[in-house]
Design a protein around this motif. Structure first.
Motif, PDB file in Angstrom:
ATOM      1  N   GLY A 174      14.048 -56.697  39.200  1.00 15.89           N
ATOM      2  CA  GLY A 174      14.977 -55.480  39.870  1.00 15.89           C
ATOM      3  C   GLY A 174      16.398 -55.824  39.494  1.00 15.89           C
ATOM      4  O   GLY A 174      16.714 -56.797  38.816  1.00 15.89           O
ATOM      5  N   SER A 175      17.309 -55.021  39.902  1.00 16.07           N
ATOM      6  CA  SER A 175      18.581 -55.223  39.886  1.00 16.07           C
ATOM      7  C   SER A 175      19.670 -54.624  40.939  1.00 16.07           C
ATOM      8  O   SER A 175      19.208 -53.813  41.796  1.00 16.07           O
ATOM      9  CB  SER A 175      19.209 -54.309  38.464  1.00 16.07           C
ATOM     10  OG  SER A 175      20.584 -54.562  38.357  1.00 16.07           O
ATOM     11  N   THR A 176      20.602 -55.389  41.128  1.00 14.50           N
ATOM     12  CA  THR A 176      21.675 -55.210  42.384  1.00 14.50           C
ATOM     13  C   THR A 176      22.109 -53.953  42.211  1.00 14.50           C
ATOM     14  O   THR A 176      22.740 -53.116  43.307  1.00 14.50           O
ATOM     15  CB  THR A 176      22.702 -56.002  42.657  1.00 14.50           C
ATOM     16  OG1 THR A 176      23.406 -56.283  41.427  1.00 14.50           O
ATOM     17  CG2 THR A 176      22.089 -57.456  42.908  1.00 14.50           C
ATOM     18  N   ARG A 177      22.170 -53.263  40.818  1.00 15.26           N
ATOM     19  CA  ARG A 177      22.897 -52.072  40.934  1.00 15.26           C
ATOM     20  C   ARG A 177      21.956 -50.825  41.404  1.00 15.26           C
ATOM     21  O   ARG A 177      22.560 -49.761  41.567  1.00 15.26           O
ATOM     22  CB  ARG A 177      22.848 -51.543  39.178  1.00 15.26           C
ATOM     23  CG  ARG A 177      21.601 -51.427  38.531  1.00 15.26           C
ATOM     24  CD  ARG A 177      21.796 -51.204  37.043  1.00 15.26           C
ATOM     25  NE  ARG A 177      20.807 -51.171  36.216  1.00 15.26           N
ATOM     26  CZ  ARG A 177      20.262 -52.182  35.383  1.00 15.26           C
ATOM     27  NH1 ARG A 177      21.019 -53.212  35.606  1.00 15.26           N
ATOM     28  NH2 ARG A 177      19.299 -52.032  35.060  1.00 15.26           N
ATOM     29  N   ASP A 178      20.791 -51.095  41.693  1.00 13.83           N
ATOM     30  CA  ASP A 178      19.954 -50.173  42.344  1.00 13.83           C
ATOM     31  C   ASP A 178      20.123 -49.985  43.950  1.00 13.83           C
ATOM     32  O   ASP A 178      19.217 -49.282  44.447  1.00 13.83           O
ATOM     33  CB  ASP A 178      18.420 -50.599  41.987  1.00 13.83           C
ATOM     34  CG  ASP A 178      18.515 -50.213  40.449  1.00 13.83           C
ATOM     35  OD1 ASP A 178      18.883 -49.231  39.934  1.00 13.83           O
ATOM     36  OD2 ASP A 178      17.473 -50.729  40.002  1.00 13.83           O
ATOM     37  N   MET A 179      20.741 -50.734  44.610  1.00 15.28           N
ATOM     38  CA  MET A 179      21.019 -50.858  45.895  1.00 15.28           C
ATOM     39  C   MET A 179      21.505 -49.361  46.303  1.00 15.28           C
ATOM     40  O   MET A 179      22.450 -48.737  45.743  1.00 15.28           O
ATOM     41  CB  MET A 179      22.282 -51.814  46.281  1.00 15.28           C
ATOM     42  CG  MET A 179      21.731 -53.268  46.576  1.00 15.28           C
ATOM     43  SD  MET A 179      23.167 -54.097  47.210  1.00 15.28           S
ATOM     44  CE  MET A 179      22.825 -55.786  46.282  1.00 15.28           C
ATOM     45  N   ILE A 180      20.982 -49.017  47.480  1.00  9.74           N
ATOM     46  CA  ILE A 180      21.802 -47.728  48.070  1.00  9.74           C
ATOM     47  C   ILE A 180      22.925 -47.857  48.777  1.00  9.74           C
ATOM     48  O   ILE A 180      23.606 -47.005  48.336  1.00  9.74           O
ATOM     49  CB  ILE A 180      20.554 -47.363  49.300  1.00  9.74           C
ATOM     50  CG1 ILE A 180      18.908 -46.933  48.691  1.00  9.74           C
ATOM     51  CG2 ILE A 180      20.987 -46.025  49.772  1.00  9.74           C
ATOM     52  CD1 ILE A 180      18.024 -46.735  49.635  1.00  9.74           C
ATOM     53  N   PHE A 181      23.175 -48.781  49.396  1.00 11.39           N
ATOM     54  CA  PHE A 181      24.355 -49.273  49.989  1.00 11.39           C
ATOM     55  C   PHE A 181      24.897 -50.499  49.208  1.00 11.39           C
ATOM     56  O   PHE A 181      24.521 -51.672  49.515  1.00 11.39           O
ATOM     57  CB  PHE A 181      24.511 -49.176  51.428  1.00 11.39           C
ATOM     58  CG  PHE A 181      23.744 -48.157  52.136  1.00 11.39           C
ATOM     59  CD1 PHE A 181      24.466 -46.863  52.246  1.00 11.39           C
ATOM     60  CD2 PHE A 181      22.282 -48.048  52.744  1.00 11.39           C
ATOM     61  CE1 PHE A 181      23.802 -45.753  52.673  1.00 11.39           C
ATOM     62  CE2 PHE A 181      21.977 -46.972  53.388  1.00 11.39           C
ATOM     63  CZ  PHE A 181      22.769 -45.671  53.375  1.00 11.39           C
ATOM     64  N   ASP A 182      25.879 -50.234  48.431  1.00  3.81           N
ATOM     65  CA  ASP A 182      26.247 -51.373  47.566  1.00  3.81           C
ATOM     66  C   ASP A 182      27.158 -52.547  48.470  1.00  3.81           C
ATOM     67  O   ASP A 182      27.554 -52.188  49.777  1.00  3.81           O
ATOM     68  CB  ASP A 182      27.079 -51.195  46.351  1.00  3.81           C
ATOM     69  CG  ASP A 182      28.497 -50.238  46.791  1.00  3.81           C
ATOM     70  OD1 ASP A 182      29.032 -50.125  47.877  1.00  3.81           O
ATOM     71  OD2 ASP A 182      29.024 -49.898  45.930  1.00  3.81           O
ATOM     72  N   VAL A 183      27.618 -53.586  48.119  1.00 10.46           N
ATOM     73  CA  VAL A 183      28.131 -54.802  48.917  1.00 10.46           C
ATOM     74  C   VAL A 183      29.612 -54.065  49.692  1.00 10.46           C
ATOM     75  O   VAL A 183      29.792 -54.289  50.677  1.00 10.46           O
ATOM     76  CB  VAL A 183      28.431 -55.799  47.934  1.00 10.46           C
ATOM     77  CG1 VAL A 183      29.519 -56.924  48.548  1.00 10.46           C
ATOM     78  CG2 VAL A 183      27.230 -56.611  47.519  1.00 10.46           C
ATOM     79  N   PRO A 184      30.500 -53.265  48.759  1.00 13.41           N
ATOM     80  CA  PRO A 184      31.625 -52.849  49.389  1.00 13.41           C
ATOM     81  C   PRO A 184      31.270 -51.962  50.577  1.00 13.41           C
ATOM     82  O   PRO A 184      32.031 -51.879  51.641  1.00 13.41           O
ATOM     83  CB  PRO A 184      32.247 -52.268  48.410  1.00 13.41           C
ATOM     84  CG  PRO A 184      31.860 -52.849  47.084  1.00 13.41           C
ATOM     85  CD  PRO A 184      30.564 -53.214  47.244  1.00 13.41           C
ATOM     86  N   HIS A 185      30.398 -50.983  50.473  1.00 14.24           N
ATOM     87  CA  HIS A 185      29.751 -50.119  51.460  1.00 14.24           C
ATOM     88  C   HIS A 185      29.529 -51.095  52.633  1.00 14.24           C
ATOM     89  O   HIS A 185      29.866 -50.551  53.871  1.00 14.24           O
ATOM     90  CB  HIS A 185      28.760 -49.373  50.976  1.00 14.24           C
ATOM     91  CG  HIS A 185      28.565 -48.296  52.069  1.00 14.24           C
ATOM     92  ND1 HIS A 185      28.704 -46.960  51.952  1.00 14.24           N
ATOM     93  CD2 HIS A 185      27.667 -48.216  53.129  1.00 14.24           C
ATOM     94  CE1 HIS A 185      28.175 -46.176  52.743  1.00 14.24           C
ATOM     95  NE2 HIS A 185      27.450 -47.091  53.656  1.00 14.24           N
ATOM     96  N   LEU A 186      28.843 -52.026  52.646  1.00 17.16           N
ATOM     97  CA  LEU A 186      28.183 -52.649  53.396  1.00 17.16           C
ATOM     98  C   LEU A 186      29.295 -53.577  54.447  1.00 17.16           C
ATOM     99  O   LEU A 186      29.271 -53.501  55.440  1.00 17.16           O
ATOM    100  CB  LEU A 186      27.198 -53.822  53.168  1.00 17.16           C
ATOM    101  CG  LEU A 186      25.866 -53.109  52.464  1.00 17.16           C
ATOM    102  CD1 LEU A 186      24.973 -54.248  51.854  1.00 17.16           C
ATOM    103  CD2 LEU A 186      25.320 -52.365  53.442  1.00 17.16           C
ATOM    104  N   ILE A 187      30.067 -54.097  53.436  1.00 14.74           N
ATOM    105  CA  ILE A 187      31.233 -54.901  54.143  1.00 14.74           C
ATOM    106  C   ILE A 187      32.076 -53.891  55.007  1.00 14.74           C
ATOM    107  O   ILE A 187      32.519 -54.172  56.175  1.00 14.74           O
ATOM    108  CB  ILE A 187      32.241 -55.586  53.261  1.00 14.74           C
ATOM    109  CG1 ILE A 187      31.334 -56.694  52.662  1.00 14.74           C
ATOM    110  CG2 ILE A 187      33.366 -56.065  54.057  1.00 14.74           C
ATOM    111  CD1 ILE A 187      32.008 -57.489  51.599  1.00 14.74           C
ATOM    112  N   ALA A 188      32.548 -52.695  54.537  1.00 17.84           N
ATOM    113  CA  ALA A 188      33.372 -51.545  55.104  1.00 17.84           C
ATOM    114  C   ALA A 188      32.375 -50.998  56.284  1.00 17.84           C
ATOM    115  O   ALA A 188      33.108 -51.017  57.562  1.00 17.84           O
ATOM    116  CB  ALA A 188      33.572 -50.469  54.348  1.00 17.84           C
TER     117      ALA A 188
END
Length: 257
Positions: A189-203
């Motif tokens: 897979g690829s991290t580009r396929d996350m529903i909620f990306d890293v910035p969204h999760l941190i926020a």
């Protein structure tokens, strides 16, 4: 820079990768694989404080489990007892009929953070690691609320081998990941396929509670899960971050942590 923590001669050492070897904080160079006079035990590269785990954060994985993708992050907490290091062993419960790996990008928080705006989220990241967050499907009552037996067993989440500095990962949202069982690729897979990306999760997380240095966010896994049994060697890999190896053992054996 790739950072690690190891146990050598009964002492915990901080180390960095240097030309295929480990440079210890006391200046010594030792082999990565422990060949030679030194016997290296890999520890998790960080000692986690709070561990946040994301469920169903890849649409293909949600579909694989016949679930609708969540509209807000599905987050649960894990205890530090769950974390173990590279080349460690993880026990499969004797009554389990389906225990699967989960290759995940681990985000390590580097400084105290509260109400972080999305566009400044990467400023609070110390670095990234590879996690393998095993789950025992038999114990799962609801994917939206994983119970204690599913995700908080001792040593059920290998982490490592490295903590890669955030500055050395220019685009954490475009990294390939894969899992191999006994050398055979079973998940890609690829991290580009996350529903909620890293910035969204941190926020999102920092809007609820204060994040602290050492907190770890496990960002979920894509489709491609398979049962693993004692004797299996499971390797979870993320592009530019590292290759994490774990060994499945019977419940009767005390797994190293």
């Amino acid at each position: 820079m790739k950072r690690a923590r190891i146990l050598l001669d009964g002492t915990v050492h901080a180390a960095v990768e240097e030309e295929g070897r480990l440079r210890l904080s006391d200046g010594r160079l030792v082999a990565l694989d422990g060949d030679g006079p030194e016997t290296v035990t890999w520890l998790p590269p960080v000692e986690p404080r709070t561990i946040f785990a994301l469920g169903l954060n890849y649409a293909d994985h949600a579909k694989e489990l016949a679930f609708k993708a969540p509209e807000t992050p599905l987050v649960f907490l894990k205890g530090p007892n769950t974390i173990t290091g590279h080349q460690a062993s993880t026990r499969r419960p004797a009554d389990a009929t389906f225990m699967h790996y989960e290759c995940e990008l681990a985000v390590v928080i580097g400084r105290t953070a509260r109400d972080v705006p999305r566009d400044r989220a990467y400023e609070v990241v110390a670095g990234y690691s590879v996690a393998n967050d095993y789950a025992i499907r038999d114990y799962l009552e609801n994917y939206y609320r994983p119970n204690l037996r599913v995700k908080n067993r001792d040593g059920c989440t290998p982490l490592g081998p490295w903590l890669v500095d955030a500055a050395d990962v220019p685009d954490p949202m475009n990294l390939s990941l894969r899992t191999l069982v006994n050398g055979r690729v079973t998940q890609e897979g690829s991290t580009r396929d996350m529903i909620f990306d890293v910035p969204h999760l941190i926020a999102y997380l920092s809007s609820i509670m204060t994040l602290s240095p050492g907190d770890v966010i496990l960002t979920g896994t894509p489709e491609g899960l398979a049962d693993v049994v004692p004797g299996d060697t499971v390797t979870t890999e993320i592009e530019g971050i590292g290759s994490l190896v774990n060994h499945i053992v019977p419940d009767s054996i005390t797994a190293n942590r």
